[in-house]
Design a protein around this motif. Structure first.
Motif, PDB file in Angstrom:
ATOM      1  N   ASP A  90       0.808  -1.223   0.000  1.00  0.00           N
ATOM      2  CA  ASP A  90       0.000   0.000   0.000  1.00  0.00           C
ATOM      3  C   ASP A  90       0.841   1.273   0.000  1.00  0.00           C
ATOM      4  O   ASP A  90       0.294   2.377   0.110  1.00  0.00           O
ATOM      5  CB  ASP A  90      -1.004   0.017   1.158  1.00  0.00           C
ATOM      6  CG  ASP A  90      -2.116  -1.006   0.947  1.00  0.00           C
ATOM      7  OD1 ASP A  90      -2.486  -1.232  -0.217  1.00  0.00           O
ATOM      8  OD2 ASP A  90      -2.592  -1.580   1.940  1.00  0.00           O
ATOM      9  N   THR A  91       2.150   1.120  -0.133  1.00  0.00           N
ATOM     10  CA  THR A  91       3.028   2.259  -0.364  1.00  0.00           C
ATOM     11  C   THR A  91       3.545   2.227  -1.798  1.00  0.00           C
ATOM     12  O   THR A  91       3.453   3.213  -2.520  1.00  0.00           O
ATOM     13  CB  THR A  91       4.206   2.266   0.629  1.00  0.00           C
ATOM     14  OG1 THR A  91       3.693   2.446   1.954  1.00  0.00           O
ATOM     15  CG2 THR A  91       5.195   3.377   0.324  1.00  0.00           C
ATOM     16  N   ASP A 107       2.652   4.180   4.330  1.00  0.00           N
ATOM     17  CA  ASP A 107       1.253   4.578   4.162  1.00  0.00           C
ATOM     18  C   ASP A 107       0.458   4.599   5.456  1.00  0.00           C
ATOM     19  O   ASP A 107      -0.640   5.146   5.494  1.00  0.00           O
ATOM     20  CB  ASP A 107       0.553   3.623   3.185  1.00  0.00           C
ATOM     21  CG  ASP A 107       0.320   2.252   3.813  1.00  0.00           C
ATOM     22  OD1 ASP A 107      -0.845   1.935   4.142  1.00  0.00           O
ATOM     23  OD2 ASP A 107       1.293   1.508   3.997  1.00  0.00           O
ATOM     24  N   ASP A 108       0.976   3.997   6.512  1.00  0.00           N
ATOM     25  CA  ASP A 108       0.189   3.853   7.737  1.00  0.00           C
ATOM     26  C   ASP A 108       0.649   4.870   8.785  1.00  0.00           C
ATOM     27  O   ASP A 108       1.804   4.831   9.225  1.00  0.00           O
ATOM     28  CB  ASP A 108       0.330   2.435   8.292  1.00  0.00           C
ATOM     29  CG  ASP A 108      -0.683   2.137   9.375  1.00  0.00           C
ATOM     30  OD1 ASP A 108      -0.669   2.839  10.407  1.00  0.00           O
ATOM     31  OD2 ASP A 108      -1.489   1.207   9.195  1.00  0.00           O
ATOM     32  N   TRP A 157       4.554  10.535   5.280  1.00  0.00           N
ATOM     33  CA  TRP A 157       3.332   9.727   5.171  1.00  0.00           C
ATOM     34  C   TRP A 157       2.854   9.737   3.726  1.00  0.00           C
ATOM     35  O   TRP A 157       2.549  10.795   3.172  1.00  0.00           O
ATOM     36  CB  TRP A 157       2.266  10.298   6.107  1.00  0.00           C
ATOM     37  CG  TRP A 157       0.954   9.572   6.083  1.00  0.00           C
ATOM     38  CD1 TRP A 157       0.745   8.268   5.774  1.00  0.00           C
ATOM     39  CD2 TRP A 157      -0.332  10.132   6.404  1.00  0.00           C
ATOM     40  NE1 TRP A 157      -0.589   7.961   5.884  1.00  0.00           N
ATOM     41  CE2 TRP A 157      -1.274   9.087   6.256  1.00  0.00           C
ATOM     42  CE3 TRP A 157      -0.759  11.396   6.787  1.00  0.00           C
ATOM     43  CZ2 TRP A 157      -2.629   9.277   6.486  1.00  0.00           C
ATOM     44  CZ3 TRP A 157      -2.111  11.576   7.023  1.00  0.00           C
ATOM     45  CH2 TRP A 157      -3.029  10.534   6.873  1.00  0.00           C
ATOM     46  N   ILE A 158       2.779   8.563   3.119  1.00  0.00           N
ATOM     47  CA  ILE A 158       2.189   8.422   1.786  1.00  0.00           C
ATOM     48  C   ILE A 158       0.681   8.309   1.965  1.00  0.00           C
ATOM     49  O   ILE A 158       0.164   7.258   2.365  1.00  0.00           O
ATOM     50  CB  ILE A 158       2.745   7.185   1.051  1.00  0.00           C
ATOM     51  CG1 ILE A 158       4.258   7.304   0.882  1.00  0.00           C
ATOM     52  CG2 ILE A 158       2.062   7.000  -0.300  1.00  0.00           C
ATOM     53  CD1 ILE A 158       4.682   8.443  -0.004  1.00  0.00           C
ATOM     54  N   ASN A 159      -0.024   9.369   1.704  1.00  0.00           N
ATOM     55  CA  ASN A 159      -1.472   9.457   1.974  1.00  0.00           C
ATOM     56  C   ASN A 159      -2.235   9.464   0.642  1.00  0.00           C
ATOM     57  O   ASN A 159      -2.756  10.484   0.226  1.00  0.00           O
ATOM     58  CB  ASN A 159      -1.741  10.714   2.794  1.00  0.00           C
ATOM     59  CG  ASN A 159      -3.197  10.846   3.200  1.00  0.00           C
ATOM     60  OD1 ASN A 159      -3.997   9.918   3.018  1.00  0.00           O
ATOM     61  ND2 ASN A 159      -3.546  11.999   3.730  1.00  0.00           N
ATOM     62  N   ARG A 160      -2.266   8.317  -0.012  1.00  0.00           N
ATOM     63  CA  ARG A 160      -2.893   8.222  -1.327  1.00  0.00           C
ATOM     64  C   ARG A 160      -4.404   8.423  -1.263  1.00  0.00           C
ATOM     65  O   ARG A 160      -5.019   8.838  -2.232  1.00  0.00           O
ATOM     66  CB  ARG A 160      -2.562   6.881  -1.982  1.00  0.00           C
ATOM     67  CG  ARG A 160      -1.082   6.694  -2.273  1.00  0.00           C
ATOM     68  CD  ARG A 160      -0.838   5.387  -3.027  1.00  0.00           C
ATOM     69  NE  ARG A 160       0.582   5.158  -3.240  1.00  0.00           N
ATOM     70  CZ  ARG A 160       1.285   5.669  -4.248  1.00  0.00           C
ATOM     71  NH1 ARG A 160       0.688   6.456  -5.130  1.00  0.00           N
ATOM     72  NH2 ARG A 160       2.577   5.415  -4.377  1.00  0.00           N
ATOM     73  N   GLU A 161      -5.014   8.132  -0.120  1.00  0.00           N
ATOM     74  CA  GLU A 161      -6.452   8.253   0.037  1.00  0.00           C
ATOM     75  C   GLU A 161      -6.868   9.647   0.501  1.00  0.00           C
ATOM     76  O   GLU A 161      -8.044   9.903   0.715  1.00  0.00           O
ATOM     77  CB  GLU A 161      -6.965   7.201   1.021  1.00  0.00           C
ATOM     78  CG  GLU A 161      -6.645   5.772   0.618  1.00  0.00           C
ATOM     79  CD  GLU A 161      -7.258   5.400  -0.713  1.00  0.00           C
ATOM     80  OE1 GLU A 161      -8.409   5.844  -0.984  1.00  0.00           O
ATOM     81  OE2 GLU A 161      -6.588   4.693  -1.485  1.00  0.00           O
TER      82      GLU A 161
END
Length: 203
Positions: A12-13, A178-179, A196-200
């Protein structure tokens, strides 16, 4: 301090993991329906997932080892059907191959290529992704996973292990994931810097 190295989460990253996990469950179920129909009838995918969750709750000592949890799950399903020994090697190979058939996000590989040209990078994951099977092993100087270390994120010790492997002070490492709890909180408590990879686009 300037950043001298990166640690990078995987699932998820760099890729969405849910499609691969769903495909793995489906392929395992298809094998059971063909070769062990009694097990397939007794343990359809929702029931097998529930059993897997039960094993995770019961075996907190294996919270860092998703592979062991899944082996126990498969053996319990077979035992419940009166089969003393499940073909764990075959079942795991089917699951693991599908689980690692991931599709990277469009930006992941270009980013890896840019980053690894400038910094040493270590993967840091609680999961059981296989960098060789996925085809990106060459981009990583080290691969640190919870199963091998016996410690899972957000425990700061797994981040400290990564710093030791990289030979860089924690404050000179940027951890990317991502978390916000597993990645950001854990890394900060270990003294790493964080992204933070915040794709959402969560708040």
């Amino acid at each position: 301090m300037r950043i001298r190295a990166l640690t990078l989460d995987l699932d998820d990253t760099l890729w969405p993991v849910l499609p691969a996990l769903e495909r793995a469950d489906q392929e395992l179920d298809a094998y059971l329906r063909q070769h062990y129909p009694d097990v397939a009838r007794a343990w359809p995918i929702p029931a097998m997932r529930a059993l897997r969750a039960q094993v995770a709750q019961e075996r907190l000592d294996l919270a860092h080892d998703f592979t062991a949890q899944r082996h126990i799950t498969m053996q319990r399903a077979f035992t419940a059907c009166g089969i003393a020994e499940a073909p764990l090697d075959v079942l795991w190979d089917i699951y693991f191959t599908a689980r690692n058939s991931v599709e990277l996000y469009a930006d992941s590989l270009p980013a890896l290529q840019r980053i690894t040209a400038a910094f040493p990078v270590a993967s840091l994951t609680n999961g059981n992704a296989d960098l060789d099977m996925i085809g990106i092993r060459a981009h990583f100087a080290h691969h640190i996973c919870a199963r091998d270390t016996g410690i899972a994120k957000p425990d700061p010790r797994i981040f400290s292990t990564a710093a030791e492997r990289l030979g860089v002070a924690p404050g000179e490492i940027l951890h990317v994931g991502d978390d916000p709890v597993l990645d950001v909180v854990g890394a900060r408590e270990a003294g790493l810097r964080t992204a933070w990879i915040n794709r959402e686009r969560l708040p």
